[in-house]
Scaffold this motif. Sequence first.
Motif, PDB file in Angstrom:
ATOM      1  N   VAL A  93       0.834  -1.201   0.000  1.00 23.34           N
ATOM      2  CA  VAL A  93       0.000   0.000   0.000  1.00 23.34           C
ATOM      3  C   VAL A  93       0.874   1.258   0.000  1.00 23.34           C
ATOM      4  O   VAL A  93       0.611   2.216  -0.732  1.00 23.34           O
ATOM      5  N   MET A  94       1.937   1.262   0.813  1.00 19.94           N
ATOM      6  CA  MET A  94       2.795   2.447   0.911  1.00 19.94           C
ATOM      7  C   MET A  94       3.651   2.656  -0.348  1.00 19.94           C
ATOM      8  O   MET A  94       4.076   3.764  -0.628  1.00 19.94           O
ATOM      9  N   ARG A  95       3.912   1.601  -1.089  1.00 19.17           N
ATOM     10  CA  ARG A  95       4.642   1.732  -2.349  1.00 19.17           C
ATOM     11  C   ARG A  95       3.727   2.160  -3.485  1.00 19.17           C
ATOM     12  O   ARG A  95       4.174   2.748  -4.449  1.00 19.17           O
ATOM     13  N   GLY A  96       2.435   1.819  -3.367  1.00 18.42           N
ATOM     14  CA  GLY A  96       1.512   2.053  -4.469  1.00 18.42           C
ATOM     15  C   GLY A  96       0.504   3.147  -4.220  1.00 18.42           C
ATOM     16  O   GLY A  96       0.828   4.334  -4.278  1.00 18.42           O
ATOM     17  N   PRO A  97      -0.735   2.778  -3.881  1.00 20.66           N
ATOM     18  CA  PRO A  97      -1.823   3.758  -3.823  1.00 20.66           C
ATOM     19  C   PRO A  97      -1.639   4.870  -2.796  1.00 20.66           C
ATOM     20  O   PRO A  97      -2.059   5.993  -3.037  1.00 20.66           O
ATOM     21  N   SER A  98      -1.000   4.592  -1.687  1.00 20.86           N
ATOM     22  CA  SER A  98      -0.834   5.608  -0.643  1.00 20.86           C
ATOM     23  C   SER A  98       0.519   6.309  -0.700  1.00 20.86           C
ATOM     24  O   SER A  98       0.845   7.079   0.190  1.00 20.86           O
ATOM     25  N   ALA A  99       1.295   6.044  -1.727  1.00 23.03           N
ATOM     26  CA  ALA A  99       2.647   6.608  -1.813  1.00 23.03           C
ATOM     27  C   ALA A  99       2.609   8.112  -2.046  1.00 23.03           C
ATOM     28  O   ALA A  99       1.764   8.619  -2.769  1.00 23.03           O
ATOM     29  N   ASN A 100       3.525   8.800  -1.403  1.00 23.55           N
ATOM     30  CA  ASN A 100       3.711  10.230  -1.616  1.00 23.55           C
ATOM     31  C   ASN A 100       4.913  10.380  -2.550  1.00 23.55           C
ATOM     32  O   ASN A 100       5.985   9.856  -2.270  1.00 23.55           O
TER      33      ASN A 100
END
Length: 158
Positions: A93-100
Amino acid sequence: MRSYTEQLRAPAGVWILGMFTAFLFASMAWAGFNVLVAITSYVVICGGSAAVLLAWGRATVEVSDGELRAGAVTLPLAMAGEVAALDEAGTRVMRGPSANPQAYLLSRPYLKQAVYVEVIGEHQNRPYWLIGTRRPAELAAAIERSRPQARAGGTTVG
């Protein structure tokens, strides 16, 4: 004093698959040519694949002397806020959709877990770091242990 070190080397399976694929590609590239082209194809393609895998494996994550080093970048732990060890789903999730897009990511395709480090302070240009690791709980614990103590009350920063 160094409290955590990890070199992010590519695992054996990645080497085997990568070199096998390079060998097959080199075999197709020289088909029908003379021996000199065959040797050149194998040296260039297999050597190039090995160089890429070695370059991937040179990245090091280290916690020491109140600093977090991930690759060639250093974060003073006084600027570290929340620290969390992420499982595969959280890392995805942090690498993809929620990444800044401004975040610092040290990631490799063979590292399925990561540690999230929030960056606090006025002069920070990265909202957080996401560091791929094989041992996220150990890295998060090392960051927490090495974080400088705040002067007021002896509590940790963050």
